[in-house]
Design an enzyme around this catalytic site. Structure first.
Site, PDB file in Angstrom:
ATOM      1  N   ASP A  89       0.794  -1.224   0.000  1.00 52.72           N
ATOM      2  CA  ASP A  89       0.000   0.000   0.000  1.00 52.72           C
ATOM      3  C   ASP A  89       0.821   1.265   0.000  1.00 52.72           C
ATOM      4  O   ASP A  89       1.883   1.314   0.603  1.00 52.72           O
ATOM      5  CB  ASP A  89      -0.864   0.041   1.269  1.00 52.72           C
ATOM      6  CG  ASP A  89      -2.130  -0.704   1.043  1.00 52.72           C
ATOM      7  OD1 ASP A  89      -2.947  -0.196   0.262  1.00 52.72           O
ATOM      8  OD2 ASP A  89      -2.258  -1.788   1.612  1.00 52.72           O
ATOM      9  N   ASN A 136      -9.194  -4.945  -7.626  1.00 50.65           N
ATOM     10  CA  ASN A 136      -8.410  -3.897  -8.303  1.00 50.65           C
ATOM     11  C   ASN A 136      -8.810  -3.677  -9.764  1.00 50.65           C
ATOM     12  O   ASN A 136      -8.444  -2.669 -10.366  1.00 50.65           O
ATOM     13  CB  ASN A 136      -6.901  -4.183  -8.222  1.00 50.65           C
ATOM     14  CG  ASN A 136      -6.284  -3.895  -6.869  1.00 50.65           C
ATOM     15  OD1 ASN A 136      -5.268  -4.470  -6.487  1.00 50.65           O
ATOM     16  ND2 ASN A 136      -6.891  -2.977  -6.107  1.00 50.65           N
TER      17      ASN A 136
HETATM   18  C1  FPP Z   1      -1.439  -0.655  -3.761  1.00 50.99           C
HETATM   19  O1  FPP Z   1      -1.128   0.727  -3.562  1.00 50.99           O
HETATM   20  C2  FPP Z   1      -0.598  -1.244  -4.831  1.00 50.99           C
HETATM   21  C3  FPP Z   1      -1.053  -1.899  -5.957  1.00 50.99           C
HETATM   22  C4  FPP Z   1      -2.486  -2.115  -6.236  1.00 50.99           C
HETATM   23  C5  FPP Z   1      -0.116  -2.412  -7.007  1.00 50.99           C
HETATM   24  C6  FPP Z   1       1.158  -3.037  -6.492  1.00 50.99           C
HETATM   25  C7  FPP Z   1       2.001  -3.502  -7.603  1.00 50.99           C
HETATM   26  C8  FPP Z   1       3.347  -3.295  -7.695  1.00 50.99           C
HETATM   27  C9  FPP Z   1       4.134  -2.583  -6.663  1.00 50.99           C
HETATM   28  C10 FPP Z   1       4.084  -3.852  -8.869  1.00 50.99           C
HETATM   29  C11 FPP Z   1       4.942  -5.005  -8.432  1.00 50.99           C
HETATM   30  C12 FPP Z   1       5.229  -5.892  -9.548  1.00 50.99           C
HETATM   31  C13 FPP Z   1       5.557  -7.210  -9.442  1.00 50.99           C
HETATM   32  C14 FPP Z   1       5.686  -8.056 -10.661  1.00 50.99           C
HETATM   33  C15 FPP Z   1       5.768  -7.899  -8.151  1.00 50.99           C
HETATM   34  P1  FPP Z   1      -2.254   1.814  -3.859  1.00 50.99           P
HETATM   35  O2  FPP Z   1      -2.269   2.056  -5.331  1.00 50.99           O
HETATM   36  O3  FPP Z   1      -3.535   1.338  -3.270  1.00 50.99           O
HETATM   37  O4  FPP Z   1      -1.744   3.091  -3.131  1.00 50.99           O
HETATM   38  P2  FPP Z   1      -2.654   4.135  -2.311  1.00 50.99           P
HETATM   39  O5  FPP Z   1      -3.269   3.335  -1.195  1.00 50.99           O
HETATM   40  O6  FPP Z   1      -1.668   5.133  -1.815  1.00 50.99           O
HETATM   41  O7  FPP Z   1      -3.647   4.691  -3.281  1.00 50.99           O
END
Ligand code: FPP
Length: 223
Positions: free
Chosen positions: A2, A50
């Site tokens: 997150d 998502n």
């Molecule tokens: C949540 O943060 C994160 C995600 C939905 C995506 C995570 C994916 C990666 C870091 C890519 C990794 C790749 C591999 C192949 C392992 P958020 O978008 O909910 O952040 P927020 O809560 O601040 O809005």
């Protein structure tokens, strides 16, 4: 993982910039885990919910998963990392599915550390899929082991430590069955800033915990 979106927002960047930086955190944390002797690292990369994000962000994440496989498999091989993608993989494009299967096949005999990347994953969906399989097998005798052995994580130990970044105080449908006795560590650090030092702090906090598994502290002390 997150906080990618918040990390980007703080810098006036698009959310996808946060995901890109977040993928660098996966690399850093994986490397540190391998050095510390952690045998399994499981990251929540994409949930069953998502898909409801803006199409542009979903497309970017699909692209990022594919690119990451293309760019990283060689190094995973060199470092003996077994890579697994777990979740309802059938929903991904044929091209991405093929990349995932190929990377899993290529790295399957690596034994230093296993990196589980949970994609199109939901803890409830996983339990539904497990129950469907059990029913299809016509089983009548069902115990906890039966369930464990039908989850996507079959054969893996339950997690010892669950790290939640960006101060989130929710389980968010992650490994619902498997985290029954996991120690939970919540940090305000946003995932793109979560690197080796933050992992070390999480492990040190874990080492101070008394894991009772339902027993009393006195019973634990008595061995
Ligand atoms: C949540 O943060 C994160 C995600 C939905 C995506 C995570 C994916 C990666 C870091 C890519 C990794 C790749 C591999 C192949 C392992 P958020 O978008 O909910 O952040 P927020 O809560 O601040 O809005």
């Amino acid at each position: 993982m997150d906080g990618n979106g918040r990390w980007a927002k703080e810098r006036g960047l698009p959310r996808i910039a946060g995901h890109r930086e977040g993928s660098a955190s996966v690399r850093a944390v994986l490397k540190a885990c391998a050095e510390y002797g952690v045998k399994f690292l499981t990251v929540y990369a994409f949930s069953t919910e998502n898909w409801n994000r803006p199409q542009e962000e979903v497309d970017f994440l699909m692209e990022l998963f594919g690119q990451t496989i293309d760019n990283e498999v060689e190094e995973l091989m060199a470092n003996k990392v077994k890579l697994r993608f777990l979740g309802r993989l059938q929903k991904f494009s044929p091209e991405l599915k093929q990349k995932m299967s190929k990377a899993m096949e290529q790295t399957k005999d690596n034994d230093r550390i296993t990196l589980n990347v949970m994609v199109n994953y939901g803890g409830r969906a996983e339990l539904v899929d497990a129950v469907k399989e059990i029913v299809a097998e016509g089983r009548r005798e069902i115990d906890e082991n039966t369930i464990s052995q039908h989850l996507y994580t079959k054969g893996l130990p339950d997690p010892d430590l669950l790290i939640r970044t960006a101060s989130e105080l929710r389980v968010s449908n992650f490994l619902l069955w498997q985290i029954a006795y996991a120690e939970i560590y919540v940090t305000p650090v946003l995932w793109p800033d979560f690197r080796r030092d933050q992992l070390k702090a999480a492990i040190e906090a874990y080492q101070k915990r008394l894991r009772k598994f339902g027993k009393t502290a006195e019973q634990i002390d008595a061995g």
